[in-house]
Write an enzyme that holds these catalytic residues in place. Structure first.
Site, PDB file in Angstrom:
ATOM      1  N   HIS B  53       0.842  -1.138  -0.015  1.00  8.79           N
ATOM      2  CA  HIS B  53      -0.178  -0.145  -0.082  1.00  8.79           C
ATOM      3  C   HIS B  53       0.907   1.169   0.139  1.00  8.79           C
ATOM      4  O   HIS B  53       2.315   1.009   0.132  1.00  8.79           O
ATOM      5  CB  HIS B  53      -1.000   0.021   1.293  1.00  8.79           C
ATOM      6  CG  HIS B  53      -2.059  -0.767   1.058  1.00  8.79           C
ATOM      7  ND1 HIS B  53      -3.184  -0.946   1.892  1.00  8.79           N
ATOM      8  CD2 HIS B  53      -2.558  -1.828   0.103  1.00  8.79           C
ATOM      9  CE1 HIS B  53      -4.129  -1.827   1.622  1.00  8.79           C
ATOM     10  NE2 HIS B  53      -3.909  -2.289   0.383  1.00  8.79           N
ATOM     11  N   GLU B  55       1.442   3.623   2.327  1.00 11.40           N
ATOM     12  CA  GLU B  55       2.371   3.741   3.551  1.00 11.40           C
ATOM     13  C   GLU B  55       3.201   2.645   3.660  1.00 11.40           C
ATOM     14  O   GLU B  55       4.496   2.961   4.049  1.00 11.40           O
ATOM     15  CB  GLU B  55       1.421   3.756   4.819  1.00 11.40           C
ATOM     16  CG  GLU B  55       0.409   4.727   4.991  1.00 11.40           C
ATOM     17  CD  GLU B  55      -0.885   4.292   4.083  1.00 11.40           C
ATOM     18  OE1 GLU B  55      -0.830   3.594   3.036  1.00 11.40           O
ATOM     19  OE2 GLU B  55      -2.015   4.777   4.581  1.00 11.40           O
ATOM     20  N   SER B  80      -6.874   7.762   4.459  1.00 17.36           N
ATOM     21  CA  SER B  80      -7.158   7.215   5.544  1.00 17.36           C
ATOM     22  C   SER B  80      -6.674   6.018   5.356  1.00 17.36           C
ATOM     23  O   SER B  80      -6.986   5.002   4.776  1.00 17.36           O
ATOM     24  CB  SER B  80      -8.529   7.188   6.125  1.00 17.36           C
ATOM     25  OG  SER B  80      -8.680   6.914   7.401  1.00 17.36           O
ATOM     26  N   CYS B  82      -5.506   1.951   6.188  1.00 17.86           N
ATOM     27  CA  CYS B  82      -6.192   0.846   6.210  1.00 17.86           C
ATOM     28  C   CYS B  82      -5.820   0.089   7.432  1.00 17.86           C
ATOM     29  O   CYS B  82      -4.712   0.499   8.029  1.00 17.86           O
ATOM     30  CB  CYS B  82      -6.080  -0.325   5.138  1.00 17.86           C
ATOM     31  SG  CYS B  82      -4.489  -1.100   4.989  1.00 17.86           S
ATOM     32  N   CYS B  85      -1.723  -0.802   7.202  1.00 23.11           N
ATOM     33  CA  CYS B  85      -1.077   0.363   7.322  1.00 23.11           C
ATOM     34  C   CYS B  85      -1.269   1.007   8.714  1.00 23.11           C
ATOM     35  O   CYS B  85       0.008   1.573   9.206  1.00 23.11           O
ATOM     36  CB  CYS B  85      -1.259   1.347   6.225  1.00 23.11           C
ATOM     37  SG  CYS B  85      -0.878   0.694   4.523  1.00 23.11           S
TER      38      CYS B  85
END
Lengths: 149, 149
Positions: B53, B55, B80, B82, B85
């Site tokens: 992802h 991040e 935002s 998940c 992350c």
């Protein structure tokens, strides 16, 4: 059909292979419909990666899967999963986690249970010994892996 | 010194680069002592990876860091975070998270705050538009990325 103990043996072999490479001895196996679909091991040392823990490496090795497959999976790991790996299990809705031991590290088990995940701790002596020996030999490396050093 | 808005612009550029590659448009930047130390973007499509992802790719690109560096870091992300992350941020004790928007997806913000992480939501219209356009164009891919399809 791989039993929990058989799948843990596969994860433990991954952990030992990682240690033999100079890495952190934590391994994982993703079991779907009684078959080991993928394995993985911590690759912090081997790949210089802070995100390849046993469980995340296993998910990466499994590749892109539909939610329906994750929904039938068990994540088997030699050590109680850290916050990151706990989150990965929750993200993909994996309903069951089998843990080799949680004596040397206690991760996100409470959060997993609170979100409806079945958590089974096998308290396997071989897993405990492997981690105790590693932590005694490489305390700085271990603390780096859990964000404490 | 990169302000939150400047760091978000860097993360947004990552997200747009990912979309241009055919990927999922979520980007991140890790800011330490006012400098962007690393960037990353969702690489599910590009690398066939379920663990990259925005991040986590950013953390991977940053490489192995001591806890003292994570402890001064801000994770800036276009969306935002998940569960995975969120867990990665908690594992490394990153004390501050700046979020471009949480209208199209609401992740682990409550857990982050409950663990003492400062969470700032910029509610950036460009981030919202990018995600809304992507979700409308690729609903199946988006649902795969959040474990729902």
């Amino acid at each position: 059909m791989a039993s929990d103990a058989e799948a843990l043996a596969v994860a433990l072999a991954e952990a030992r292979a990682g240690r033999a490479e100079g890495g952190i001895p934590i391994g994982a196996a993703l079991v779907v419909d009684g078959t080991v679909l993928a394995v993985g091991r911590n690759r912090r040392v081997q790949d210089g990666s802070p995100i390849l823990h046993g469980e995340t490496d296993c998910l990466a090795n499994a590749g892109r899967l539909p939610a329906s497959v994750y929904g039938r999976a068990t994540m088997v790991t030699t050590l109680s999963p850290c916050d990151m790996c706990t989150g990965a299990i929750l993200l993909y809705g994996i309903p069951r986690v089998v843990i080799g031991e949680n004596r040397t590290f206690y991760g996100g088990e409470d959060l997993l249970r609170s979100r409806g995940v079945e958590v089974v701790v096998l308290d396997d002596p071989a897993c405990v010994t492997l981690m105790n020996d590693f932590i005694a030999a490489e305390p700085t490396l271990w603390n780096e892996d859990i964000g404490e050093e």
